[in-house]
Design a protein around this motif. Structure first.
Motif, PDB file in Angstrom:
ATOM      1  N   ILE A 115      37.747  38.695  46.786  1.00  0.00           N
ATOM      2  CA  ILE A 115      37.662  37.768  46.024  1.00  0.00           C
ATOM      3  C   ILE A 115      36.878  38.217  44.804  1.00  0.00           C
ATOM      4  N   TYR A 116      37.622  38.380  43.531  1.00  0.00           N
ATOM      5  CA  TYR A 116      37.095  39.040  42.257  1.00  0.00           C
ATOM      6  C   TYR A 116      37.069  37.819  41.023  1.00  0.00           C
ATOM      7  N   ASP A 117      35.970  38.279  40.396  1.00  0.00           N
ATOM      8  CA  ASP A 117      35.866  37.559  38.892  1.00  0.00           C
ATOM      9  C   ASP A 117      36.927  38.266  38.288  1.00  0.00           C
ATOM     10  N   PRO A 118      37.800  37.534  37.404  1.00  0.00           N
ATOM     11  CA  PRO A 118      38.952  38.317  36.555  1.00  0.00           C
ATOM     12  C   PRO A 118      38.155  39.119  35.513  1.00  0.00           C
ATOM     13  N   LEU A 119      36.781  39.041  35.209  1.00  0.00           N
ATOM     14  CA  LEU A 119      36.346  40.012  34.425  1.00  0.00           C
ATOM     15  C   LEU A 119      35.771  41.220  34.998  1.00  0.00           C
ATOM     16  N   MET A 120      36.014  41.380  36.088  1.00  0.00           N
ATOM     17  CA  MET A 120      35.964  42.690  37.196  1.00  0.00           C
ATOM     18  C   MET A 120      36.846  43.218  37.799  1.00  0.00           C
ATOM     19  N   ALA A 121      38.418  42.669  36.993  1.00  0.00           N
ATOM     20  CA  ALA A 121      39.436  43.280  37.472  1.00  0.00           C
ATOM     21  C   ALA A 121      39.440  44.731  37.383  1.00  0.00           C
ATOM     22  N   PHE A 122      38.826  45.592  36.597  1.00  0.00           N
ATOM     23  CA  PHE A 122      38.990  47.032  36.532  1.00  0.00           C
ATOM     24  C   PHE A 122      38.122  47.466  37.732  1.00  0.00           C
ATOM     25  N   ALA A 123      37.068  46.924  38.233  1.00  0.00           N
ATOM     26  CA  ALA A 123      36.468  47.558  39.371  1.00  0.00           C
ATOM     27  C   ALA A 123      37.057  47.078  40.698  1.00  0.00           C
ATOM     28  N   ALA A 124      37.766  46.011  40.530  1.00  0.00           N
ATOM     29  CA  ALA A 124      38.470  45.655  41.712  1.00  0.00           C
ATOM     30  C   ALA A 124      39.849  46.171  42.087  1.00  0.00           C
ATOM     31  N   GLN A 125      40.385  46.843  41.059  1.00  0.00           N
ATOM     32  CA  GLN A 125      41.925  47.013  40.857  1.00  0.00           C
ATOM     33  C   GLN A 125      42.334  47.977  42.069  1.00  0.00           C
ATOM     34  N   ASP A 126      41.364  48.671  42.785  1.00  0.00           N
ATOM     35  CA  ASP A 126      41.881  49.785  43.689  1.00  0.00           C
ATOM     36  C   ASP A 126      42.444  48.978  45.184  1.00  0.00           C
ATOM     37  N   VAL A 127      42.202  47.624  45.211  1.00  0.00           N
ATOM     38  CA  VAL A 127      42.745  46.909  46.292  1.00  0.00           C
ATOM     39  C   VAL A 127      44.292  47.126  46.535  1.00  0.00           C
ATOM     40  N   ALA A 128      44.902  47.233  45.322  1.00  0.00           N
ATOM     41  CA  ALA A 128      46.251  47.448  45.351  1.00  0.00           C
ATOM     42  C   ALA A 128      46.677  48.770  46.341  1.00  0.00           C
ATOM     43  N   SER A 129      46.102  49.758  46.543  1.00  0.00           N
ATOM     44  CA  SER A 129      46.153  50.833  47.202  1.00  0.00           C
ATOM     45  C   SER A 129      46.141  50.701  48.664  1.00  0.00           C
ATOM     46  N   LEU A 130      45.610  49.471  49.038  1.00  0.00           N
ATOM     47  CA  LEU A 130      45.093  49.347  50.457  1.00  0.00           C
ATOM     48  C   LEU A 130      46.480  48.549  51.337  1.00  0.00           C
ATOM     49  N   PRO A 131      46.794  49.031  52.420  1.00  0.00           N
ATOM     50  CA  PRO A 131      48.131  48.492  53.157  1.00  0.00           C
ATOM     51  C   PRO A 131      47.640  46.956  53.577  1.00  0.00           C
ATOM     52  N   ASN A 132      46.477  46.921  53.751  1.00  0.00           N
ATOM     53  CA  ASN A 132      46.010  45.678  54.542  1.00  0.00           C
ATOM     54  C   ASN A 132      44.989  44.837  53.452  1.00  0.00           C
ATOM     55  N   GLY A 133      45.222  45.062  52.076  1.00  0.00           N
ATOM     56  CA  GLY A 133      44.342  44.829  51.123  1.00  0.00           C
ATOM     57  C   GLY A 133      44.986  43.331  50.468  1.00  0.00           C
ATOM     58  N   GLU A 134      44.327  42.496  50.068  1.00  0.00           N
ATOM     59  CA  GLU A 134      44.712  41.446  49.308  1.00  0.00           C
ATOM     60  C   GLU A 134      43.653  40.692  48.301  1.00  0.00           C
ATOM     61  N   ALA A 135      43.911  40.526  47.018  1.00  0.00           N
ATOM     62  CA  ALA A 135      43.017  40.057  45.990  1.00  0.00           C
ATOM     63  C   ALA A 135      43.332  38.705  45.434  1.00  0.00           C
ATOM     64  N   TYR A 136      42.065  37.897  45.443  1.00  0.00           N
ATOM     65  CA  TYR A 136      42.301  36.642  44.828  1.00  0.00           C
ATOM     66  C   TYR A 136      41.499  36.431  43.759  1.00  0.00           C
ATOM     67  N   ALA A 137      41.562  35.693  42.487  1.00  0.00           N
ATOM     68  CA  ALA A 137      40.834  35.928  41.374  1.00  0.00           C
ATOM     69  C   ALA A 137      40.079  34.443  41.459  1.00  0.00           C
TER      70      ALA A 137
END
Length: 453
Positions: A115-137
């Motif tokens: 769960i990330y603040d949209p203003l921290m998208a840069f720092a959270a973007q590597d969730v996309a490389s995780l097979p079991n990761g999901e991200a919510y703004a």
């Protein structure tokens, strides 16, 4: 398992820390990540509960490279806190340690939810490389502000049932921060849904306008609405104990607003001449590292005192009219106190939600960011407040006569009684949304069910 990635500004840190408490109550481990400076800030300023009392809430303190921490410029034409930009830029260096943490945690959990603040998208973007990761703004602004932003960016494609055309984004941000914001939002293709610190009692129609193309959850207010007794009460609360119910105006412009000396003097005179009792938080806006100034506290207090008319503080205290707070004020406890009857505010969303959840009406004086939109929501849509200074007049000094009139309207007029009663009714509805069967409780349950599937 949930990882929280907040943006390093007080209102953002605070909201995601409150959200951490709510998620941890579902017996889900929560990892709150950030710089050591800003994690310390978030914990130090928290009111309403103790983060150390929650066993499954874990803090990860990462170092930041050195960054400049200049003082705010109270005379800047744009009130957005440009002096914090070095801290914002430095926070982008958290990508590597956050990525490393995400990869290690992903190995020991069925699903890793970021769960990330949209203003921290840069720092959270590597969730996309995780097979079991999901991200919510997690949006730390109102749904109304998001609707306005989308409406503007799409060329105002539909009719909106209030005069949004009266507003513009001009003057809300510096050009440098606008570029920073755009870079973050451009990265959010990994986003799976959106969370809002709001509820249907406040923004149901605007949540509906956001559509059904992605998942949206209105899970606010995140701040506690029932506060337990705290040890070491602030002295301003003892003063509040001696005042009549609903008789005190709370005055605070948040942690990122700076006023010129002339404006502070006008505000001081306006408050005094209104004849209404008040608590005024008068302190310098936060620097990027609030602890870098620890040794300058006495200097800061002396500067704040010098900004006031000569003999002002002694005069108002002598007649029991007001209290001036120059340190960190327990805002939640002040707003929850029965003697508090109004809030003169910059209309930051964190302050709005805390005030509305406590049933306290707002005298709105927007300064920057989403605050002009929040002002419109509070005053025109919800009608639980009034405007002190119109956004179109933002470059002009607000005269003490204008301030005096606004305070009297809110605190001592027939119009004010109507506004205050409406705010109390809304506060009850907001609290009901958090109870079993309430809409916010149902949406939080829905989100937890979704990420626990």
């Amino acid at each position: 398992m949930v990882v929280m990635v907040p943006f390093p500004a007080q209102g953002h840190l605070n909201q995601l820390l409150h959200f951490s408490r709510l998620i941890a109550a579902y017996d889900i481990p929560v990892h709150y990540v950030g710089s050591s400076i800003h994690n310390r800030q978030a914990k130090l300023r928290l009111h309403g509960w103790d983060p150390l009392s929650i066993s499954n809430l874990h803090f990860h303190d990462f170092p930041l490279p050195p960054f400049l921490t200049p003082p705010p410029d109270p005379n800047a034409s744009i009130k957005f806190p440009a002096h914090l930009q070095p801290a914002f830029d430095a926070s982008l260096q958290l990508r590597k340690p956050i990525s490393s943490l995400l990869h290690s945690l992903s190995l020991i959990t069925h699903r890793l939810v970021i769960i990330y603040d949209p203003l921290m998208a840069f720092a959270a973007q590597d969730v996309a490389s995780l097979p079991n990761g999901e991200a919510y703004a997690f949006h730390s602004v109102s749904a109304f502000a998001i609707v306005f932003y989308l409406w503007e960016s799409l060329g105002r494609p539909i009719e909106i049932p209030i005069q949004l055309s009266d507003l513009s984004l001009e003057g809300c941000f510096t050009a440098e921060f606008e570029a920073f914001l755009r870079r973050q939002y451009d990265l959010m293709s990994f986003n799976k849904g959106d969370l809002y610190n709001t509820c249907h009692a406040i923004e149901g129609s605007f949540m509906d306008l956001l559509g059904q193309d992605k998942r949206h959850w209105a899970i606010g207010p995140l701040n506690p609405v029932t506060l337990g007794s705290s040890c070491g009460r602030h002295k301003c609360l003892e003063w509040l104990d001696m005042q009549l119910t609903g008789s005190v105006l709370y005055v605070s412009f948040g942690t990122m607003t700076s006023m010129s000396d002339d404006q502070i003097a006008e505000l001081a005179i306006g408050l005094e001449r209104s004849g209404q009792r008040f608590i005024w938080v008068l302190r310098e806006a936060d620097r990027g590292d609030i602890f870098a100034k620890e040794n300058d506290m006495e200097v800061s207090k002396a500067q704040a005192q010098a900004q006031l008319p000569e003999g002002y503080e002694e005069r108002i205290q002598g007649v029991g009219l007001g209290v001036i707070v120059r340190d960190w004020a327990p805002q939640l406890e002040i707003l929850a106190h029965p003697s508090t009857g109004g809030f003169l505010s910059h209309c930051g969303w964190n302050s709005c939600m805390e005030s509305l959840s406590m049933g306290v009406p707002i005298a709105a004086w927007p300064m920057h960011s989403d605050q002009p939109r929040n002002t419109m929501l509070v005053t025109q849509v919800l009608r639980v407040g009034l405007v002190v200074r119109e956004w179109a007049q933002r470059h002009k000094l607000v005269a003490h006569t204008t301030i005096e009139s606004a305070v009297k309207r809110l605190m001592a007029s027939e119009e004010g009684i109507v506004i205050r009663n409406r705010a109390k009714e809304l506060g009850v509805a907001v609290c009901q949304s958090l109870a079993n069967g309430g809409t916010s409780r149902a949406e939080l349950d829905s989100f937890i069910s979704h990420i626990s599937r």
